[in-house]
Design an enzyme around this catalytic site. Sequence first.
Site, PDB file in Angstrom:
ATOM      1  NE  ARG A  63      -3.790   2.203   2.276  1.00 37.99           N
ATOM      2  CZ  ARG A  63      -4.072   2.882   3.379  1.00 37.99           C
ATOM      3  NH1 ARG A  63      -3.633   2.437   4.536  1.00 37.99           N
ATOM      4  NH2 ARG A  63      -4.773   3.985   3.345  1.00 37.99           N
ATOM      5  CG  HIS A  67      -1.141   5.366  -0.510  1.00 40.24           C
ATOM      6  ND1 HIS A  67      -1.915   6.134   0.327  1.00 40.24           N
ATOM      7  CD2 HIS A  67      -1.903   4.300  -0.846  1.00 40.24           C
ATOM      8  CE1 HIS A  67      -3.109   5.560   0.491  1.00 40.24           C
ATOM      9  NE2 HIS A  67      -3.106   4.442  -0.199  1.00 40.24           N
ATOM     10  CG  ASN A  95      -0.914   9.248   2.153  1.00 39.44           C
ATOM     11  OD1 ASN A  95      -1.463   8.310   1.583  1.00 39.44           O
ATOM     12  ND2 ASN A  95      -0.186  10.150   1.519  1.00 39.44           N
ATOM     13  CG  HIS A 195      -8.205  -4.410  -1.753  1.00 41.20           C
ATOM     14  ND1 HIS A 195      -9.310  -3.636  -1.998  1.00 41.20           N
ATOM     15  CD2 HIS A 195      -7.311  -3.589  -1.156  1.00 41.20           C
ATOM     16  CE1 HIS A 195      -9.090  -2.406  -1.577  1.00 41.20           C
ATOM     17  NE2 HIS A 195      -7.889  -2.356  -1.064  1.00 41.20           N
TER      18      HIS A 195
END
Length: 329
Positions: A63, A67, A95, A195
């Site tokens: 993740r 990001h 975040n 996911h």
Amino acid sequence: MASPLFLFLCFSSLFFTPSYSQKQPLLRTNYYQKSCPKFEQILQDTTTNKQISSPTTAAATLRLFFHDCFIRGCDASVLISSTPFNKAERDADINLSLPGDGFDVVVRAKTALELACPGVVSCADIIAVAARNLVLMIGGPYYTVKLGRKDSLTSTASTVDGNLPKPTMPMNQIIQMFQSRGFSVQEMVALSGAHTIGFSHCKEFSSTLYNYSKTSESAPSYNPRFSQALRNACANYNQNPTLSVFNDVMSPNKFDNMYFQNLPKGLGLLSSDHALYSDPRTKGYVDLYAKNQTAFFEAFGAAMEKLSVYGVKSGRKGEIRRRCDEFNN
């Protein structure tokens, strides 16, 4: 992986923005062969030890990588700490939920590399390789990571707002967000398979779980028994915002195609997960990856290779940071 590691894409041919289509810096897999010959071994040792001690590290790092790359490219800008004079990316609202294990594994790797070869390895390269190593360690595919990225010279929270997908966004907006960066709908669906590991905080999907309509407590796209179990698990989320649920309730610690198998059964967690199966532009890819894990792994690896070189910095546009959380003086 809470919120935004759900990625989705379109049947159309690739769309490229000027920033993406510009000539990319020359990266190569053996970039550190002479300057830091122990690079691969140090990264492997660090990621293995961290994942064993903290099994949430793989999802956290994956993740963190997304990001970072999605905001102006893969340049470690998300690692910079804020100062009294600058609110950095990591303190943008979206975040704030990035798990600490992702940051920690990068710091550990950087510390070891600075001892072995000071001032040589970029934090951006560390994130990219750490994410790949950790995906592989929990059962996912191997893919090539080319090296030679420089670290960013800027990091501001204002660049994040509206530029990362959120679980409540309509599919049109999510698709457009990926297309504007040169990614197709198929690549987005493949990336959304991340996911299959990680978790999401209850607040991310509470709007579809409680008081959804006058006739239904939860969104009808949920399996009824699943939605009841989620309501029980998240009952105190207002008092305890840290409450969370695994994105893939069937095999949460294994990188596989179970996430896609869950969606037709109403076992998706987020609104964006349900939309991925209901939207005709993405449903075909969900069905394909649910039936064929090999096809998913091949598509995911190819999409991750492409994402890892998005917007990379070179030359005077970047630096090799001495510490990953602050710019060099």
